[in-house]
Design a protein around this motif. Structure first.
Motif, PDB file in Angstrom:
ATOM      1  N   ARG A 443       0.806  -1.222   0.000  1.00 27.32           N
ATOM      2  CA  ARG A 443       0.000   0.000   0.000  1.00 27.32           C
ATOM      3  C   ARG A 443       0.847   1.284   0.000  1.00 27.32           C
ATOM      4  NH1 ARG A 443      -4.564   2.309   2.770  1.00 27.32           N
ATOM      5  NH2 ARG A 443      -4.690   4.362   1.784  1.00 27.32           N
ATOM      6  N   THR A 445       2.781   4.660  -0.311  1.00 25.61           N
ATOM      7  CA  THR A 445       2.602   5.694  -1.337  1.00 25.61           C
ATOM      8  C   THR A 445       3.678   6.769  -1.224  1.00 25.61           C
ATOM      9  OG1 THR A 445       1.172   7.028   0.093  1.00 25.61           O
ATOM     10  CG2 THR A 445       0.095   5.355  -1.293  1.00 25.61           C
ATOM     11  N   THR A 507       0.606   7.284   4.393  1.00 28.20           N
ATOM     12  CA  THR A 507       0.058   6.335   3.422  1.00 28.20           C
ATOM     13  C   THR A 507      -1.445   6.139   3.605  1.00 28.20           C
ATOM     14  OG1 THR A 507       2.164   5.155   3.239  1.00 28.20           O
ATOM     15  CG2 THR A 507       0.182   3.952   2.593  1.00 28.20           C
ATOM     16  N   GLU A 511      -4.596   9.153  -0.987  1.00 27.02           N
ATOM     17  CA  GLU A 511      -5.550   8.514  -1.889  1.00 27.02           C
ATOM     18  C   GLU A 511      -5.055   7.136  -2.301  1.00 27.02           C
ATOM     19  OE1 GLU A 511      -7.481   9.290  -6.336  1.00 27.02           O
ATOM     20  OE2 GLU A 511      -6.284  10.835  -5.317  1.00 27.02           O
ATOM     21  N   ARG A 512      -5.930   6.143  -2.229  1.00 28.30           N
ATOM     22  CA  ARG A 512      -5.543   4.786  -2.626  1.00 28.30           C
ATOM     23  C   ARG A 512      -5.227   4.740  -4.117  1.00 28.30           C
ATOM     24  NH1 ARG A 512      -6.489   0.671   1.062  1.00 28.30           N
ATOM     25  NH2 ARG A 512      -6.229  -0.793  -0.663  1.00 28.30           N
ATOM     26  N   GLN A 513      -4.212   3.955  -4.450  1.00 23.66           N
ATOM     27  CA  GLN A 513      -3.767   3.879  -5.838  1.00 23.66           C
ATOM     28  C   GLN A 513      -4.572   2.868  -6.665  1.00 23.66           C
ATOM     29  OE1 GLN A 513      -1.250   6.138  -6.861  1.00 23.66           O
ATOM     30  NE2 GLN A 513      -1.983   6.827  -4.854  1.00 23.66           N
ATOM     31  N   ASP A 518      -1.457  -1.532  -7.287  1.00 19.93           N
ATOM     32  CA  ASP A 518      -1.241  -2.975  -7.138  1.00 19.93           C
ATOM     33  C   ASP A 518      -0.369  -3.516  -8.263  1.00 19.93           C
ATOM     34  OD1 ASP A 518      -2.759  -2.980  -4.854  1.00 19.93           O
ATOM     35  OD2 ASP A 518      -4.619  -3.604  -5.868  1.00 19.93           O
TER      36      ASP A 518
END
Length: 534
Positions: A443, A445, A507, A511-513, A518
């Motif tokens: 996860r 970032t 992280t 914002e989630r990637q 992944d």
């Protein structure tokens, strides 16, 4: 720093040390120039000969890490504090085990020239800001460590001449600093590797022979050595028990734990050590090299422990403390007692060469990060030619060397161990969390990397600024002031968890990637586990 009023080394030893040191410098400079990169290829300048045997790589790693602080400071710490000093030496060996088991192989497979390349390969966003933050952290760590080496050269000079004049200090720093710049700027990694290997061989031979002389002096009976050390320590059997230095209070116990934490975790994130991990072309060579490095560093630490105990047993703890309250004179006093002027000169020359070798590796690591990460990728955005980047790297080495010389002259009287341990704390607080999260957290970032790097750096520096290192004690930079609200001398126990926490916080709040992140990590993971063809 308390200095002696007159040198502890006689004129014969002084002259012999000068001749030996000059001879070693001339030979290593010639070899550095001979092995210097002949082409404008940054890979050769940054990493050197990538086909060296595991033994030579291991010697270079040992030479890169073991500084004059190990030869003089650690030996003195054992001589003055007994068991506590031996426990401190044990942390160094454990630190190399951390490197071997945790980061070495994954970093080698995923890296290129610097840690910034690994970050760029892993992160999908904020690559250039992360490289900038990493370059600043690298510059802070290497400058502190480099200044510690140059200040150490003046402290070593004190053992010969007593407290040197301002002109003598300036000359000493300029000479040492200029030689270091030549090693790093002209010789690059090949030149630095030459002096690291020569220094490691000299160091291992010197401390081993002297340790053998100590054991022979006591008929190869470790029990007799320990008994003599306790008898001449002025504290009896307490000298061989924990707590003589770090067990006085709860604060001192926490300070020792904080110091050991910084040493054990910081080694895995020191920039010049990380660059050395990237040098071997094959992972199996790296693995064998690290095994050699662990063994060689362990041998040096074992010998340093014997020398420290021998110094107390032969010379006496009171004499050592009167000569230099930090104990840096212990090994030279022991050498003079066992082998006279010749052995004293040999170990003194070895200490100066050790300073040179470590300083050269630090300068090269700082110059590489500034040229490759800051100039090549942040400023020029990857459009710089190899010739252009190589020129900037050499110029950076000169600038860093001059900056370190100026700071060393200003810092005359500073405790070299404090400067070095602060560098370890910054490395463990800022760079290590970034490495661990980059390698092992899917996860992770760019926001987490930035918060970890900047947060770990700022936290470490602020805690030291408001600690007894800077104010409130007779040994502080400003002993008459008192703004030390943080009670520990080393910030690691607070700043290291803070660095990991900030990396996690940055992280989870970013914002989630999603699928893109992944996929990027999956590609990175394959390279980290399998490696890339070169």
């Amino acid at each position: 720093m308390v200095t002696v009023s007159e040198g502890i080394v006689d004129r014969f030893s002084l002259n012999l040390t000068f001749v030996l040191f000059l001879s070693v410098v001339v030979v290593t400079l010639f070899m550095a120039l001979l092995t210097a990169p002949q082409r404008d290829e940054i890979s050769e300048f940054y990493l050197g000969n990538r086909t060296m045997s595991p033994l030579r790589n291991g010697l270079a790693m040992c030479g890169d890490y073991v500084s004059a602080a190990t030869l003089l400071g650690s030996t003195g710490l054992v001589a003055l504090t007994g068991y506590d000093g031996l426990l401190y030496l044990g942390g160094t060996v454990v630190a190399w085990m951390m490197v071997l088991l945790l980061v070495a192989e994954p970093l080698r497979r995923a890296g290129k020239y610097t840690l910034g390349d690994t970050l760029a390969l892993r992160l999908t966003r904020l690559q250039r800001p992360a490289r900038l933050a990493l370059a600043v952290c690298t510059l802070a760590i290497t400058t502190l460590y480099l200044v510690a080496q140059l200040v150490g050269s003046m402290a070593l000079l004190t053992q010969f001449t007593g407290e040197p004049s301002a002109a003598t200090r300036t000359l000493c720093v300029i000479v040492i600093g200029t030689i270091v710049i030549v090693y790093a700027a002209i010789g690059g990694a090949p030149g630095a590797t030459v002096i690291q290997i020569i220094k490691a061989v000299m160091l291992i031979a010197g401390v081993t022979v002297t340790a053998v002389m100590v054991l022979h002096h006591y008929d190869w009976n470790p029990g007799a050595l320990l008994s003599a050390a306790a008898d001449h320590s002025g504290t009896g059997t307490q000298f061989l028990e924990p707590g003589l230095r770090y067990g006085v209070s709860t604060t001192s116990k926490l300070d020792f734990f904080s110091l050991e934490l910084a040493i054990v975790l910081g080694l895995a994130a020191l920039p010049h050590v990380l660059m050395r991990l990237l040098a071997p072309r094959k992972v199996d060579v790296l693995r064998s090299s690290l095994v050699w490095a662990v063994g060689l560093v362990g041998l040096v630490c074992l010998a340093a422990g014997i020398l420290g105990l021998g110094a107390t047993a032969v010379v006496g703890r009171e004499t050592i403390a009167q000569t230099d309250h930090k104990g840096d004179s212990a090994v030279l006093l022991l050498a003079n007692a066992l082998g006279g002027g010749i052995l004293t000169a040999l170990l003194s020359c070895l200490a100066f060469v050790t300073l040179l070798a470590v300083a050269a590796g630090l300068t090269l690591a700082a110059a590489s990060s500034l040229a490759h990460d800051l100039y090549g990728e942040v400023i020029r955005k990857g459009r710089a030619s190899e010739t252009e980047e190589l020129m900037v790297a050499r110029l950076s080495a000169a600038v860093i060397g001059v900056l370190a010389m100026m700071l060393a002259l200003i810092s005359w009287g500073a405790n070299t161990a404090t400067l070095a341990f602060l560098a370890f704390a910054i490395a463990a607080s800022a760079i290590l969390p970034t490495i661990v999260y980059t390698l092992f957290w899917r996860r992770f970032t760019g926001e987490g990397a930035l918060l970890s790097l900047w947060g770990g750096l700022v936290c470490s520096v602020l805690l030291v600024l408001f600690s007894p290192v800077v104010s409130s004690t007779p040994g502080s930079f400003y002993p008459d002031a008192d703004f030390a609200w943080f009670p520990l001398q080393n910030p690691g126990i607070v700043s290291i968890p803070a660095g990991f926490l900030l990396g996690w916080l940055g992280t989870v709040l970013s914002e989630r990637q999603g699928a893109k992140g992944d996929a990027a990590y999956a590609e990175f993971e394959v390279r980290m586990l399998v490696g890339a063809k070169e």
